[in-house]
Design a protein around this motif. Sequence first.
Motif, short mmCIF file in Angstrom:
data_model
loop_
_atom_site.label_atom_id
_atom_site.label_comp_id
_atom_site.label_asym_id
_atom_site.label_seq_id
_atom_site.Cartn_x
_atom_site.Cartn_y
_atom_site.Cartn_z
N VAL A 55 0.84 -1.20 0.00
CA VAL A 55 0.00 0.00 0.00
C VAL A 55 0.87 1.25 0.00
N CYS A 56 1.88 1.27 0.87
CA CYS A 56 2.74 2.46 0.99
C CYS A 56 3.57 2.71 -0.27
N TYR A 57 3.90 1.65 -0.99
CA TYR A 57 4.70 1.81 -2.21
C TYR A 57 3.86 2.34 -3.38
N ARG A 58 2.57 2.54 -3.17
CA ARG A 58 1.73 3.11 -4.22
C ARG A 58 1.95 4.62 -4.35
N VAL A 59 2.59 5.21 -3.34
CA VAL A 59 2.90 6.64 -3.42
C VAL A 59 4.40 6.80 -3.58
N PRO A 60 4.87 7.84 -4.28
CA PRO A 60 6.29 7.98 -4.58
C PRO A 60 7.15 8.45 -3.42
N PHE A 61 6.54 9.12 -2.46
CA PHE A 61 7.33 9.64 -1.33
C PHE A 61 7.39 8.62 -0.19
N SER A 62 8.28 8.87 0.76
CA SER A 62 8.43 7.97 1.90
C SER A 62 7.32 8.20 2.91
N VAL A 63 6.45 7.22 3.07
CA VAL A 63 5.38 7.31 4.06
C VAL A 63 6.00 7.37 5.46
N MET A 64 7.12 6.69 5.64
CA MET A 64 7.81 6.72 6.93
C MET A 64 8.14 8.15 7.33
N GLU A 65 8.71 8.92 6.39
CA GLU A 65 9.07 10.30 6.71
C GLU A 65 7.84 11.15 6.97
N ALA A 66 6.77 10.90 6.22
CA ALA A 66 5.53 11.64 6.44
C ALA A 66 4.98 11.35 7.85
N LEU A 67 5.06 10.10 8.27
CA LEU A 67 4.61 9.74 9.62
C LEU A 67 5.50 10.37 10.68
N GLU A 68 6.80 10.44 10.42
CA GLU A 68 7.71 11.06 11.38
C GLU A 68 7.38 12.54 11.56
N VAL A 69 7.13 13.23 10.45
CA VAL A 69 6.75 14.64 10.52
C VAL A 69 5.42 14.78 11.27
N GLY A 70 4.47 13.91 10.93
CA GLY A 70 3.18 13.93 11.61
C GLY A 70 3.30 13.68 13.10
N LEU A 71 4.21 12.76 13.47
CA LEU A 71 4.41 12.43 14.88
C LEU A 71 4.99 13.62 15.65
N VAL A 72 5.94 14.31 15.02
CA VAL A 72 6.52 15.49 15.66
C VAL A 72 5.47 16.57 15.86
N LEU A 73 4.67 16.83 14.81
CA LEU A 73 3.62 17.84 14.91
C LEU A 73 2.57 17.45 15.95
N PHE A 74 2.22 16.16 15.97
CA PHE A 74 1.26 15.68 16.96
C PHE A 74 1.80 15.87 18.37
N GLY A 75 3.10 15.55 18.56
CA GLY A 75 3.71 15.71 19.88
C GLY A 75 3.68 17.15 20.35
N ILE A 76 3.97 18.07 19.43
CA ILE A 76 3.91 19.50 19.79
C ILE A 76 2.49 19.90 20.14
N GLY A 77 1.54 19.45 19.31
CA GLY A 77 0.14 19.77 19.55
C GLY A 77 -0.36 19.18 20.87
N TYR A 78 0.06 17.94 21.15
CA TYR A 78 -0.36 17.28 22.39
C TYR A 78 0.18 18.02 23.60
N LEU A 79 1.42 18.50 23.50
CA LEU A 79 2.04 19.23 24.60
C LEU A 79 1.28 20.53 24.87
N ILE A 80 0.95 21.26 23.78
CA ILE A 80 0.22 22.52 23.93
C ILE A 80 -1.18 22.27 24.48
N TRP A 81 -1.87 21.26 23.92
CA TRP A 81 -3.21 20.93 24.37
C TRP A 81 -3.22 20.55 25.85
N SER A 82 -2.24 19.75 26.27
CA SER A 82 -2.16 19.33 27.68
C SER A 82 -1.92 20.51 28.60
N ALA A 83 -1.01 21.41 28.17
CA ALA A 83 -0.71 22.58 28.99
C ALA A 83 -1.94 23.46 29.16
N VAL A 84 -2.71 23.65 28.07
CA VAL A 84 -3.93 24.45 28.13
C VAL A 84 -4.97 23.78 29.03
#
Length: 369
Positions: A55-84
């Motif tokens: 499934v992941c090879y159906r797209v030309p970019f690295s899904v792994m890297e996309a997930l890593e970026v998403g994980l970093v953004l989620f972590g930042i968002g989770y930290l802000i949400w928790s603090a609020v």
Amino acid sequence: MRLKAFLLNHKKLHIWLFADLGILAAYLLLRGQRALMNALADHITGPLRQGIGRVCYRVPFSVMEALEVGLVLFGIGYLIWSAVAVAGAVKGQRGSRVYSALLGALCMVLSICAGFCLLWGINYWTDSFQDKSGIYAQPVALDDLKAVTEYFAVQSVEAAGKVERDEHGLFAVSREDILKNSVHVYDEISKIFPFLEFDDPGVKAMAFSRLMSMLDFTGFYCPYTGESNVNVDSPACMLPSTVAHELAHQRGFASEQECNFLAVLASTASEDPAYVYSGWLVGYVYLGNALYAKDPEAYWTIRERLSEEVQLDLAYNNAYWAQFQDTPAQRASNKVYDGILKGYGDERGIQSYGTVVDLLVVYYQREQG
């Protein structure tokens, strides 16, 4: 009663926590059962990784890297949400909010670890390439090490003249061609070792390749996405062997030293001149480093016989990696990765890469004989 109410108040998180701990405990208790690990890898986790990969090879970019970026953004968002959430909680509820935020973060980390154990950690405890092939690493005599190192040097010189080069004499095969031809690198060696047959999906170039160089990574197989990802910023002369290494992981082999050996084995047996040259060159580097540690004079005697083309490629490769040598990022990355290897049963950690030399000497000495 207060404790019961507290536990019930965070019931879903506690169920999540105990589920993670149960999976990790089961893995730690059962990982020594070779037959069970083989069955899980062959019939469940292996097919699952391959299915996700298709499934992941159906797209030309690295899904792994996309997930890593998403994980970093989620972590930042989770930290802000928790603090609020903690700041906005009514008096007397802030402690509960803090506990909930921390427990949620812990559960997410443990779920990632549990997923890794199931999808890939199991493979550290299955039959190895050595088990399947009957070729085992053995102590290496100095004379044998010299002989095989010289053999690789001679083969590197011969193969160097069969690849494209730029006006400076450096390896100039395009990275695009190397990646495109990756699906055939194991064709020939699979005829010798049929258990290596696999429908290769190829590899993906990492968008954050420069960052990978800073962290001392040339490639990465991601069990969560079933993708083989390679660093395309590093010198191209080593890229084919890196590709072959990551495709060894696709075949379910977790051991880094065995995948290093398989990268040389598959590349040197390939019909693609770029892969052949890269295999001999990388093998020479492994062997030469080992020889230098035991007999520097013998090492330099062999090194001086290398053609100008080979020496140029080696010098360029050394210069590239020198810029990242011993940086804080590299030291931290190596320490973490060393800990991961040891945590999954590879007790020698990064030092275990020396085993590739023993395998190379045993195999290629037999081939010459």
